[in-house]
Write a protein that holds these residues in place. Structure first.
Motif, PDB file in Angstrom:
ATOM      1  N   ASP A  11       0.799  -1.233   0.000  1.00  0.00           N
ATOM      2  CA  ASP A  11       0.000   0.000   0.000  1.00  0.00           C
ATOM      3  C   ASP A  11       0.830   1.280   0.000  1.00  0.00           C
ATOM      4  O   ASP A  11       0.281   2.375   0.187  1.00  0.00           O
ATOM      5  N   ALA A  12       2.151   1.177  -0.204  1.00  0.00           N
ATOM      6  CA  ALA A  12       2.981   2.384  -0.178  1.00  0.00           C
ATOM      7  C   ALA A  12       2.620   3.347  -1.297  1.00  0.00           C
ATOM      8  O   ALA A  12       2.780   4.558  -1.162  1.00  0.00           O
ATOM      9  N   ALA A  13       2.123   2.810  -2.401  1.00  0.00           N
ATOM     10  CA  ALA A  13       1.810   3.659  -3.549  1.00  0.00           C
ATOM     11  C   ALA A  13       0.420   4.288  -3.461  1.00  0.00           C
ATOM     12  O   ALA A  13       0.061   5.106  -4.301  1.00  0.00           O
ATOM     13  N   ASP A  14      -0.351   3.903  -2.430  1.00  0.00           N
ATOM     14  CA  ASP A  14      -1.693   4.475  -2.290  1.00  0.00           C
ATOM     15  C   ASP A  14      -1.604   5.990  -2.178  1.00  0.00           C
ATOM     16  O   ASP A  14      -0.886   6.506  -1.327  1.00  0.00           O
ATOM     17  N   ASP A  15      -2.287   6.710  -3.010  1.00  0.00           N
ATOM     18  CA  ASP A  15      -2.349   8.169  -3.089  1.00  0.00           C
ATOM     19  C   ASP A  15      -0.972   8.836  -3.153  1.00  0.00           C
ATOM     20  O   ASP A  15      -0.833  10.022  -2.869  1.00  0.00           O
ATOM     21  N   GLN A  16       0.064   8.082  -3.536  1.00  0.00           N
ATOM     22  CA  GLN A  16       1.417   8.643  -3.607  1.00  0.00           C
ATOM     23  C   GLN A  16       1.482   9.814  -4.587  1.00  0.00           C
ATOM     24  O   GLN A  16       2.076  10.857  -4.272  1.00  0.00           O
ATOM     25  N   ALA A  17       0.890   9.635  -5.767  1.00  0.00           N
ATOM     26  CA  ALA A  17       0.954  10.702  -6.773  1.00  0.00           C
ATOM     27  C   ALA A  17       0.298  11.970  -6.256  1.00  0.00           C
ATOM     28  O   ALA A  17       0.831  13.075  -6.446  1.00  0.00           O
ATOM     29  N   GLU A  18      -0.842  11.824  -5.594  1.00  0.00           N
ATOM     30  CA  GLU A  18      -1.544  12.999  -5.072  1.00  0.00           C
ATOM     31  C   GLU A  18      -0.749  13.667  -3.961  1.00  0.00           C
ATOM     32  O   GLU A  18      -0.632  14.895  -3.906  1.00  0.00           O
ATOM     33  N   ARG A  19      -0.182  12.858  -3.053  1.00  0.00           N
ATOM     34  CA  ARG A  19       0.609  13.408  -1.954  1.00  0.00           C
ATOM     35  C   ARG A  19       1.829  14.159  -2.470  1.00  0.00           C
ATOM     36  O   ARG A  19       2.163  15.249  -1.991  1.00  0.00           O
ATOM     37  N   GLU A  20       2.495  13.580  -3.448  1.00  0.00           N
ATOM     38  CA  GLU A  20       3.716  14.202  -3.947  1.00  0.00           C
ATOM     39  C   GLU A  20       3.414  15.450  -4.778  1.00  0.00           C
ATOM     40  O   GLU A  20       4.173  16.428  -4.719  1.00  0.00           O
ATOM     41  N   ALA A  21       2.323  15.448  -5.532  1.00  0.00           N
ATOM     42  CA  ALA A  21       1.961  16.646  -6.292  1.00  0.00           C
ATOM     43  C   ALA A  21       1.625  17.797  -5.349  1.00  0.00           C
ATOM     44  O   ALA A  21       2.022  18.947  -5.578  1.00  0.00           O
ATOM     45  N   ALA A  22       0.903  17.495  -4.278  1.00  0.00           N
ATOM     46  CA  ALA A  22       0.568  18.535  -3.300  1.00  0.00           C
ATOM     47  C   ALA A  22       1.840  19.038  -2.617  1.00  0.00           C
ATOM     48  O   ALA A  22       1.994  20.244  -2.362  1.00  0.00           O
ATOM     49  N   ALA A  23       2.763  18.139  -2.337  1.00  0.00           N
ATOM     50  CA  ALA A  23       4.027  18.523  -1.705  1.00  0.00           C
ATOM     51  C   ALA A  23       4.846  19.402  -2.638  1.00  0.00           C
ATOM     52  O   ALA A  23       5.486  20.367  -2.197  1.00  0.00           O
ATOM     53  N   ALA A  24       4.834  19.090  -3.930  1.00  0.00           N
ATOM     54  CA  ALA A  24       5.572  19.895  -4.910  1.00  0.00           C
ATOM     55  C   ALA A  24       5.026  21.322  -4.949  1.00  0.00           C
ATOM     56  O   ALA A  24       5.795  22.298  -4.975  1.00  0.00           O
ATOM     57  N   THR A  25       3.710  21.436  -4.942  1.00  0.00           N
ATOM     58  CA  THR A  25       3.094  22.764  -4.965  1.00  0.00           C
ATOM     59  C   THR A  25       3.495  23.563  -3.725  1.00  0.00           C
ATOM     60  O   THR A  25       3.859  24.749  -3.813  1.00  0.00           O
ATOM     61  N   ARG A  26       3.457  22.917  -2.579  1.00  0.00           N
ATOM     62  CA  ARG A  26       3.795  23.606  -1.331  1.00  0.00           C
ATOM     63  C   ARG A  26       5.281  23.969  -1.269  1.00  0.00           C
ATOM     64  O   ARG A  26       5.653  25.100  -0.960  1.00  0.00           O
ATOM     65  N   LEU A  27       6.143  23.009  -1.579  1.00  0.00           N
ATOM     66  CA  LEU A  27       7.579  23.226  -1.427  1.00  0.00           C
ATOM     67  C   LEU A  27       8.120  24.226  -2.439  1.00  0.00           C
ATOM     68  O   LEU A  27       8.802  25.197  -2.071  1.00  0.00           O
ATOM     69  N   PHE A  28       7.842  24.007  -3.706  1.00  0.00           N
ATOM     70  CA  PHE A  28       8.381  24.901  -4.717  1.00  0.00           C
ATOM     71  C   PHE A  28       7.752  26.287  -4.635  1.00  0.00           C
ATOM     72  O   PHE A  28       8.338  27.273  -5.081  1.00  0.00           O
ATOM     73  N   GLY A  29       6.574  26.354  -4.025  1.00  0.00           N
ATOM     74  CA  GLY A  29       5.929  27.650  -3.823  1.00  0.00           C
ATOM     75  C   GLY A  29       6.666  28.555  -2.861  1.00  0.00           C
ATOM     76  O   GLY A  29       6.341  29.743  -2.755  1.00  0.00           O
TER      77      GLY A  29
END
Length: 218
Positions: A103-121
């Motif tokens: 289950d490590a990949a569960d919602d991984q793409a969504e979590r990482e996309a949200a993290a990218a928006t927050r971090l690079f912002g």
């Protein structure tokens, strides 16, 4: 993963007089220090502990420099280095997702996309856009540099597993099929390096470090 919402720079903000653009860049650089605390599943070969994301990213950059000649397509080495250095920064907020963990990949793409928006912002708008573009490029694997960077991202933990006599190949979710799937990621960027990883997997199976498909189904 519980995420600390505070920024590291808030502990000791830049003194008055630092230009706004530079202050934003320093804020991002400071926050990137958190990458050193994100542990991966892979064990180090040189010490009895797990690798962290910053160490992993550095190792990939070194591998790109040394192994670029094995890329199936001509690559811009400097650009490929940018991709591998940036690709795991989002795990500061999204956490690591071990490939062999259930289950490590569960919602991984969504979590990482949200993290990218927050971090690079945290960066000035122009750099935020360029960093996000590099991260998106790596994730898509749509360029020769991204494909080779992904190949290094697959090869490095396989080498660590080999050096550790199995490493994460012993995790419950690791089977011949899932390990071969990681091998395919190397082949996608370098058929010659993919041939070497195939030898590692073959020998890992022979030595009992990887569960054969028939055993995994029992």
């Amino acid at each position: 993963m519980d995420v600390d919402e505070s920024l590291l720079i808030d502990r000791n903000p830049p003194p008055d007089g630092v230009p706004e653009r530079l202050a934003a860049q320093l804020r991002f650089v400071a926050e990137a220090d958190k990458l050193k605390t994100i542990l991966r599943a892979s064990p180090l070969a040189a010490a009895d502990r797990r690798e962290n994301d910053a160490e992993h990213s550095w190792h990939l950059a070194l591998m790109v420099i040394l192994l670029a000649e094995y890329a199936d397509e001509p690559i811009d080495v400097g650009h490929a280095i940018k991709l591998v250095v940036i690709h795991d920064l989002v795990e500061i907020y999204a956490g690591d997702s071990p490939v062999f963990a259930p289950d490590a990949a569960d919602d991984q793409a969504e979590r990482e996309a949200a993290a990218a928006t927050r971090l690079f912002g945290l960066l000035p708008p122009d750099q935020a856009a360029s960093m996000r573009a590099l991260w998106d490029e790596f994730e898509s694997g749509a360029t020769p540099e991204a494909r080779f960077g992904k190949a290094m991202d697959r090869l490095e933990p396989m080498l660590l597993n080999w050096l550790n006599g199995g490493g994460t190949w012993g995790m419950p979710g690791a089977t011949e099929a899932t390990v071969r799937a990681r091998e395919a990621g190397v082949v996608a960027g370098s058929t010659s390096l993919g041939s070497v990883t195939s030898l590692l997997v073959d020998e890992g199976l022979r030595r009992g470090w990887i569960r054969p498909a028939a055993v995994a189904q029992d």
